[in-house]
Design a protein around this motif. Structure first.
Motif, mmCIF file in Angstrom:
data_model
loop_
_atom_site.group_PDB
_atom_site.id
_atom_site.type_symbol
_atom_site.label_atom_id
_atom_site.label_comp_id
_atom_site.label_asym_id
_atom_site.label_seq_id
_atom_site.Cartn_x
_atom_site.Cartn_y
_atom_site.Cartn_z
ATOM 1 N N LEU A 24 70.454 21.233 51.648
ATOM 2 C CA LEU A 24 70.417 19.894 51.147
ATOM 3 C C LEU A 24 70.043 19.048 52.464
ATOM 4 N N TRP B 228 68.658 19.516 55.098
ATOM 5 C CA TRP B 228 67.003 19.522 55.461
ATOM 6 C C TRP B 228 66.181 18.740 54.328
ATOM 7 N N VAL B 229 66.503 19.048 53.266
ATOM 8 C CA VAL B 229 65.659 18.145 52.146
ATOM 9 C C VAL B 229 65.961 16.831 52.420
ATOM 10 N N ILE C 136 63.003 13.988 52.936
ATOM 11 C CA ILE C 136 62.591 12.633 52.397
ATOM 12 C C ILE C 136 62.972 11.388 52.976
#
Length: 55
Positions: A33, A35-36, A40
């Motif tokens: 999460l 890295w995501v 973004i």
């Protein structure tokens, strides 16, 4: 760098610090999460830097 130019950068610095705190929180919660959310946040910073204000 004059103080006037630095004052113009203050909102952008605060936005980047906000993104940084959200990304660190996501990494503390879950690695994937994090890295995501980092991806973004980088896309949002690129959009902010690439935006041309209508003058």
């Amino acid at each position: 760098m004059k103080l006037d130019k630095l004052v113009l950068l203050v909102p952008f610095i605060f936005i980047c610090l906000g993104f940084l705190s959200i990304v660190i929180g996501a990494f503390l919660f879950n690695l994937i999460l994090g890295w995501v959310v980092l991806g973004i946040a980088l896309v949002l910073v690129a959009i902010i830097l690439g935006y041309d204000s209508p003058k």
